[in-house]
Write an enzyme that holds these catalytic residues in place. Structure first.
Site, short mmCIF file in Angstrom:
data_model
loop_
_atom_site.label_atom_id
_atom_site.label_comp_id
_atom_site.label_asym_id
_atom_site.label_seq_id
_atom_site.Cartn_x
_atom_site.Cartn_y
_atom_site.Cartn_z
N ASP A 1 0.86 -1.16 0.00
CA ASP A 1 0.00 0.00 0.00
C ASP A 1 0.91 1.22 0.00
OD1 ASP A 1 -2.31 1.51 0.43
OD2 ASP A 1 -1.85 1.61 2.56
N LYS A 2 0.38 2.36 -0.35
CA LYS A 2 1.26 3.54 -0.34
C LYS A 2 1.08 4.36 0.93
CE LYS A 2 0.52 7.31 -2.78
NZ LYS A 2 0.71 8.43 -1.88
N LYS B 1 -15.15 20.08 -2.27
CA LYS B 1 -13.74 19.79 -2.46
C LYS B 1 -13.63 18.37 -2.96
CE LYS B 1 -11.94 17.81 1.81
NZ LYS B 1 -13.09 17.36 2.56
N ARG C 1 -0.31 15.38 -2.57
CA ARG C 1 -1.72 15.01 -2.78
C ARG C 1 -2.49 16.29 -3.02
NH1 ARG C 1 -2.69 10.11 0.27
NH2 ARG C 1 -4.77 10.75 0.88
N THR D 1 -2.34 1.44 -4.73
CA THR D 1 -2.76 2.58 -3.95
C THR D 1 -4.09 3.11 -4.43
OG1 THR D 1 -2.22 4.85 -3.41
CG2 THR D 1 -1.31 4.01 -5.44
N ARG E 1 -5.61 4.06 -7.86
CA ARG E 1 -7.07 4.13 -7.82
C ARG E 1 -7.69 2.74 -7.72
NH1 ARG E 1 -7.89 9.05 -6.39
NH2 ARG E 1 -7.47 10.68 -7.89
N ASP F 1 -1.50 -0.77 5.94
CA ASP F 1 -1.72 -0.28 7.29
C ASP F 1 -3.18 -0.01 7.59
OD1 ASP F 1 -1.96 1.97 5.64
OD2 ASP F 1 -1.60 3.27 7.36
#
Lengths: 346, 1105
Positions: free
Chosen positions: B382-383, B525, B557, B637, B728, B753
């Site tokens: 995972d990132k 947003k 990000r 990710t 994605r 995590d």
């Protein structure tokens, strides 16, 4: 205004308090860091190991071989010659026929001085005392304890007969060897001591002093020798010796000891009673007179094996040394790691 | 089926219609423990086999030894397993007990009482205070909040750490605090199930509380077991499901036990030995019957009956079966279990894997799979939170085309921005307002007046905090009224609606009413691709696209912020539709999304925020080292492509342009994806031989299509590519990718995590969880939990590698020693009339397997072939573990040959040295046994790489113990070997024989090992030698880091050339290790064949999904 922003907005560190209690205790064992010695097979180490083995083994081999050579052994095979001429074609019938058999006379020549004690063995070939049916066919309790007389488990098929339980029961006792030997020398009886031929521990602990033979060899089928009914098992030393089963199909068992020296050139007359049936399975019977050494009887195997192994170790040590000298090899040369050798193209 | 819950009715609860709230996770009770446990143990093949052998031994006609020699170890082994189970179960009982005895407030007879959680009945009203754990599934009745809201944390249930709001049913609205004690009513709810997102029930309150109207209940009105009440002073609810019938209790399952590759190999070898044993038994059985009929009938003293029973032909084969049954070592399972739990303990104990920040040590939850760590081929990571710290920091922003924070790298310190704020520039103010309130953050005021925020996501947290730093402080939330302080001014907003974030919408909005001027505003947003298309027609979005691009390049990000003013009637119209959509029962989420879409258009885009998520310490080094070790990395990710690529670049995941090449798989339709996939595949194949670092990038959408329609091509791509970035992707896609790699027979390790990684972690061969900021879900579901990503290096290279090496030795050695003694028995049968006599007595046989040979080898768990530092410097050495070089059929053949050779040595020397007058059965048997024990001590010593005190103690101490034990047996007059050992030890010929056996047995093995070690060294040997010599090895550490492709290339020739010049007996042949052959094949026909088999199973999977 600008001074108000010290550090990132997210730096309000909400790190949980240190939980040191959860930290494992440090010890060299838990960290897998126990002091260790890491020997590697360096040429010096290996070559000297082989050399050492060679140096130690060859003398031992020589000594063993000498010990074995020192042993004087007279072996006489008598199973076929002790059959009367008219029975040579039907030895089994002869040996199985009831009635007394004529004694058989053999002459043994002493080729070398034999120091006392001289052990008298009988040797049987092709006799499977280690056969599964045979080796288990006994009952140690019964042999030891008079109150366990009826304990005949495991003794089938020689456990009991029409008269009751057999003591000692089982196939081993039933097939007791019963050839007899008498030695004379210069027309004088040569005394053979038949006492003390079995293990003391067996006499004391395995065979009871108050256990007496019962119904032994009294059934329909007679196997081997008979036992005196009034002598306790612990004194039936032939039986005790016989019941120490042999692990190999060729074995020698002690018959007695001659407690005088025999000189070179002596001629010994043996009068033997040939009663035991080895004819039905082509087993050989041999009479063996042998002295002994610190290593035991005459057996060249250990000496030869030691010399061979020692010699081979020498040879290996030599050839490793030669290879080492001719083609020295740097140990742990990192250029042999293929990934260090990687083509320089990129 | 329904259940009717009478609220607060002591009569009904006394009837005990439903179970009380006693949780029980126990597998056994005191009564059923023995039968149930035995049944479970006997469902294993090995155990059945041993039981069969043990039962056969009860038949005295065929048993060569005392049945105790099998029953003893068997009972011992069963007792060990059973004790372990019992201990685990006892611990479960203790934790249940703790939960059951927790004190809770419950209303009984109209009075609040303090009782134990296990005494809660269905229908009771349970009171909770802030931060209490919910003891059972409740339907809310009242809360401290006047709106009837309460916040709960559901992380234990679904792994989501954000706070969720729950609301009391409309029927209970406005009931006085005091009256809640006396409330009566009926809840009509379905029978317990495990669906935590569904609760379709009705509530009817009895008079005098309200009329008889039925009030519908949803999951929104419930609080489920194991959640925590947060930010709410108190709440009360009626218990509807209790004990093991709660939603959590129903969904509790036992995870499938994982089997390591080593275990599978051991099973395979056991199978092979079993077949070998059957063959031996048949051959010897036939030989025995023939000998019996030809020879044994002549041996009159054996008294073979002429006619035996019907089973006579079977007797000898069965005897041999029993004699050979020791070929399969009964102790191997116990030994393996024991050492495996020690490996796990070493991980737990490792001081170098303690997260110093939090003080949390690493932990191995699954104690059985350490060897697999050493055989990992693919790591799927995972990132966010795994590679990065998951500590979001607002760094830059772009407001209406002006970039802030570009120079200093920190917008908060950018004077221009501060000036703009000071001058109250409209755009900037709007921008900050959205940062502050367009979220689901709950501000919490501590007693000292400082405000802290409870945020749903780390991003929102970062934004709100940044806004606060920029003087736009989100100060208070009181029901729907928000308070914002800006330069001392207090601005109030009323939240009208919240359009929640979903991963499909990728944006969230709030509709607020400015309390000052009554304007209704829509604040949004979201991701750029979700916001920018909604921009009003007139607006130029070019600058924002650039900004997003630029920020993504930096690995930040990005979020786009936008707003729009709503007309009063527009809002009212829409609000009506929204309410309707919110109350639909079918496809609610989809309907809501559609309605939201109608409002979110014509937005005025205000700007872009850029949030930094820093890489964890040591991530690039770790990835580089592990890639050198030949492990392939995939990054999965949920983040967007550019960010993912930037992170990948910054942590050495992929190389920049000249060296590396990124291949993109994209497309919206099946055709596009297919074409793109083909193209990438073509490039991949052509560059396979080139020293180029090629990686492919795929996004969730294309991945979905690729997995559904082009499984075959994608699998080939997966096997060709050492690196991949999947952005994605959803949690289930992560799991699918793991499944795909597993289906190609790769060993996969998944590390993550968060709750969204749980599925992937459970799916993978090894799941590693990082106990990070997103909670402990991943860590709890994982097999291993570590504090930081960089510990992975140590976990794999040190613990995994050692575990593999040690197990490889231990298992093969176990077979070696069993075979050794078995071969001797077989040889002996040839000189005992093929009758199935055992040379060794029962005591020796039992002690040999369980004691003499098991203890010394157990200390091999301390063996280290190379230092940790050496392995770290030369991670390539892991290849030996990965390819299974130390445990495979050919290494096993080596051990097999060794045991055969040793058996011949022991047998030939013993029977020749103890011939004629010495050939006494008991003596010969002890000579042979001593020979075996001596040999095995030397074998262990020769195979041990590092001797610690413990090893010396075990190896040589065991040898001494052998004599002491046998002297003790020799002192017992009743034992068969009475006086034998004393007798032997006094004979010079005994010692001479034993030393001969050792020299003859070990000489050739030492010579061979030395020769190979010096002239045909494996890479491990070279490193060992270099290590001992000290010196150059350290300078080697600085050799230029070579690219992964180089290693791949080098490894292949290494793997091909090796079998030619290796003695097959000692060195594994590569053809036997599936992984390496696969590697050297590259892309070829084998794959097509392979995948066509997989295809059918996959299409089945698809339907299931």
């Amino acid at each position: 205004m600008a001074s108000s922003s010290a550090g990132g907005p997210g730096s309000g560190d909400a790190a949980p308090p240190r939980r040191n209690s959860k930290r494992p205790k440090y010890s060299r064992f838990t960290q897998q860091e126990l002091p260790a010695c890491k020997p590697i097979l360096t040429p010096r180490w290996v070559i000297s190991a082989f050399l050492l083995v060679g140096i130690v083994f060859i003398p031992i081999g020589v000594i063993s071989l000498f010990a074995s050579q020192d042993v004087v052994e007279i072996v006489d095979r008598y199973d076929s010659v002790c059959i009367p001429k008219n029975f040579t074609n039907d030895k089994v019938k002869y040996i199985q026929s009831p009635g007394s058999k004529p004694p058989c006379h053999r002459i043994l020549n002493v080729t070398k001085h034999m120091k006392q004690p001289i052990y008298v063995y009988y040797q049987l070939d092709n006799f499977y005392q280690n056969h599964r049916r045979y080796v288990k066919s006994r009952n140690d309790k019964q042999l030891r304890d008079p109150s366990s007389e009826n304990d005949i488990s495991g003794c089938k098929p020689e456990d009991s007969n029409s008269r009751g339980v057999i003591v000692p029961c089982g196939l081993i006792a039933w097939s007791l060897f019963n050839d007899t030997y008498n030695f004379s020398h210069n027309n004088q009886q040569l005394k053979v001591n038949r006492r003390g031929i079995s293990w003391k521990s067996d006499r004391d602990h395995k065979f009871g002093k108050d256990v007496f033979p019962k119904n032994f060899q009294s059934g329909g089928l007679i196997g081997g020798g008979k036992l005196a009914y009034n002598v306790s098992l612990s004194e039936q030393e032939d039986l005790i010796v016989w019941m120490r089963t042999a692990a190999l199909p060729t074995f020698r068992k002690l018959y007695g000891k001659i407690e005088v020296d025999l000189q070179k050139g002596d001629v010994i007359n043996v009068t033997l009673g040939n009663y035991y049936n080895t004819y039905s399975f082509n087993g050989k019977k041999k009479l063996v007179l042998s002295t002994t050494s610190w290593l035991g009887g005459k057996n060249d195997f250990l000496g030869i094996a030691y010399l061979t192994v020692g010699g081979l170790c020498f040879f290996l040590a030599l050839s490793f040394t030669l290879i080492y000298l001719i083609k020295p090899r740097q140990l742990g040369d990192p250029t042999f790691l293929s990934w260090n050798r990687g083509p320089g193209g990129h | 089926m329904k259940r009717y819950v009478y609220i607060n009715d002591d009569e009904a609860s006394r009837q005990q219609l439903y179970c009380v709230n006693r949780i029980s996770n126990r597998k056994y009770t005191v009564l059923n423990f023995l039968p149930k446990n035995l049944w479970e143990q006997f469902s294993r093949f090995m155990n059945q086999y041993f039981l069969l052998i043990a039962c056969l031994q009860l038949w005295s006609l065929i048993t060569p030894v005392n049945p105790a020699s099998t029953w003893g170890p068997l009972i011992f082994i069963f007792a060990v397993s059973a004790t372990k189970e019992a201990w685990d179960d006892y611990n479960r009982y203790l934790s249940d007990k703790k939960a059951n005895e927790k004190e809770v407030w419950v209303v009984r007879q109209g009075i609040k009482k303090h009782i134990q959680a296990q005494d809660i009945h269905v229908g009771n009203i349970v009171w909770l205070r802030e931060n209490d754990e919910v003891p059972c599934d409740l339907v809310l009745m009242g809360t401290s909040d006047p709106q009837g809201l309460c916040y709960i944390e559901t992380s234990a249930l679904d792994g989501e750490t954000d706070l969720k709001t729950r609301v009391i049913p409309s029927a209970c609205m406005g009931i006085d605090f005091e009256l809640l004690h006396k409330i009566k009513g009926l809840v009509e709810c379905p029978n317990p199930d495990k669906d935590i997102r569904r609760f379709d029930a009705n509530l009817r309150l009895f008079p005098p509380f309200l009329d008889n109207d039925v009030c519908p209940l949803t999951i929104k009105n419930t609080i489920l077991q194991s959640c925590y009440l947060r930010n709410t002073e108190w709440a009360c609810g009626v218990a509807v499901y209790t004990g093991n019938e709660t939603k959590l209790g129903m969904s509790r399952g036992i995870p499938e036990p994982k089997l390591t590759a080593v275990d599978a190999m051991i099973d395979k070898l056991t199978g092979a030995i079993f077949v070998f044993q059957i063959v031996v038994v048949m051959v010897l059985g036939i030989a025995g019957n023939v000998w019996k009929d030809t020879e044994a009938r002549k041996q009159w003293y054996v008294q073979y009956p002429d006619k035996g029973p019907w089973y006579e032909l079977l007797v000898i084969p069965l005897r041999f079966e029993l004699l050979c049954s020791i070929m399969i070592p009964i102790s191997i399972k116990v030994s393996l279990d024991l050492v495996k739990s020690l490996y796990a303990k070493f991980i737990d104990w490792d001081n170098e894997m303690i997260d110093l920040e939090t003080g949390i040590p690493s932990h191995a939850t699954n104690t059985a799979i350490s060897e697999d760590l050493g055989q990992v081929e693919y790591i799927l990571t995972d990132k966010t939170g795994t590679l990065t710290e998951n500590r979001m920091i607002f760094r830059r922003c772009c407001i209406s085309g002006i970039f802030y924070g570009n120079e200093s790298g920190d917008a908060l310190k950018d004077v221009e921005l501060l000036n703009a704020i000071a001058s109250s520039s409209t755009h900037v103010i709007h921008f900050l307002t959205i940062m502050a309130i367009c979220n689901t953050v709950v501000p919490i005021k501590s007693k000292s007046g400082a405000i802290s925020y409870k945020a749903q996501s780390q991003d929102e947290d970062a934004l709100v905090n940044a806004a606060a730093r920029l003087h736009m402080v989100y100060a208070n939330k009181n029901g729907n009224i928000l308070e914002i302080r800006f330069h001392g001014l207090i601005i109030q907003y009323e939240i009208l609606e919240t359009l929640e974030f979903t991963s499909d919408r990728k944006r969230m909005s709030v509709v607020v009413k400015d309390c000052q001027n009554g304007k209704i505003l829509l604040l949004s947003k979201g991701a750029d691709e979700a916001i920018l298309p909604c921009a009003s027609a007139g607006q130029q979005t070019r600058t924002f696209v650039d900004a997003v691009e630029q920020y993504a390049q930096l690995g930040l990000r990005t979020l786009c912020l936008a707003w729009r003013e709503l007309k009063e009637n527009e809002y009212r119209e829409w609000s009506f539709m929204f309410k309707e959509a919110s109350s639909t029962l079918v496809d609610r989420e989809w309907r809501i999304a559609e309605v939201c879409q109608r409002l979110e258009h014509n937005l005025e885009v205000l700007g872009v925020t850029a949030i930094e998520d820093r890489l964890q310490d040591g991530v690039p080094e770790t990835i580089e080292t592990l890639r050198k070790a030949g492990i392939n990395f995939w990054m999965l990710t949920g983040d967007k492509q550019n960010t993912a690529i930037q992170i990948a670049l910054s942590c050495n995941f992929i190389s920049p342009e000249p060296k590396g090449q990124l291949l993109l798989i994209d497309g919206k339709t099946e055709d596009e994806v297919c074409r793109s996939l083909e193209r990438v595949l073509l490039t991949m194949r052509s560059t396979f031989s080139q020293p180029k670092d090629v990686a492919f990038v795929v996004d969730g959408w294309a991945l979905e299509i690729a997995l559904r329609h082009h499984w075959e091509a994608f699998t080939e791509l997966a096997t060709l590519s050492r690196t991949a970035i999947c952005c994605r992707v959803t949690p289930s896609q992560k799991a699918q990718l793991v499944e795909l790699l597993k289906s190609c027979d790769y060993r996969t390790l998944a590390i993550g995590d968060g709750g969204n990684d749980v599925r992937m972690i459970q799916q993978a061969d090894i799941g590693v969880g990082i106990s990070g900021r997103e909670g402990l879900q991943a860590a709890r579901a994982a097999d291993y939990s570590i504090g930081k990503f960089r510990f992975l290096k140590r976990l794999i290279l040190v613990h995994g590698r050692y575990s593999y090496n040690r197990t490889a030795f231990l298992s093969q050695y176990s077979f070696y020693k069993s075979l050794l003694i078995c071969f001797i028995q077989i040889f002996f049968s040839f000189i005992s009339g093929v009758s199935g006599t055992s040379l060794f007595n029962s005591v020796s046989l039992m002690a040999y397997n369980v004691f003499y040979t098991s203890i010394p080898v157990l200390v091999s768990v301390l063996d280290k072939d190379l230092n940790e530092e050496t392995v770290m410097q030369h991670p390539q050495i892991l290849f030996y573990c990965q390819a299974g070089r130390l445990l495979n059929p050919s290494t096993f053949a080596g051990w097999f040959g060794r045991s055969l050779f040793h058996a011949i040595v022991v047998f030939v020397i013993s029977i020749n040295a103890y011939a004629y007058e010495k050939s006494e059965m008991e003596e010969l048997s002890m000579v042979a046994l001593s020979g075996c024990i001596w040999l095995q001590a030397f074998v262990v010593a020769l195979e041990t790489n590092s001797f610690t005190k413990l090893q010396h103690l075990a190896i040589w101490g065991n040898l001494i113990a052998f004599y002491i034990i046998n002297w003790m047996f020799s002192a017992l007059p009743s034992s068969g070997m009475y006086t034998i050992m004393f007798r032997l030890c006094r004979q010079p010929s005994y010692w001479i024989t034993v030393f001969l056996i050792v020299a003859a047995g070990m000489g050739p093995i030492l010579a061979l090992k030395y020769f190979r070690y010096t002239y045909r060294p494996s890479k491990i040997n070279i490193l060992q030698q270099a290590e001992r010599r000290g010196g150059p090895i350290l300078s080697l550490g600085s050799i230029e880091p070579l690219q992964a492709r180089t290693i791949e290339e080098d490894v292949s020739p290494l793997s091909i050339t090796q079998p030619k010049n290796r003695n097959p007996v000692y060195e594994p042949l590569l053809s036997d290790s599936p992984n390496s052959t696969r590697r050297s094949f590259g892309s070829g026909t084998p794959f097509d064949f392979f995948q066509s088999q997989r295809l059918s199973s996959y299409s089945r999977n698809c339907k299931d999904n």
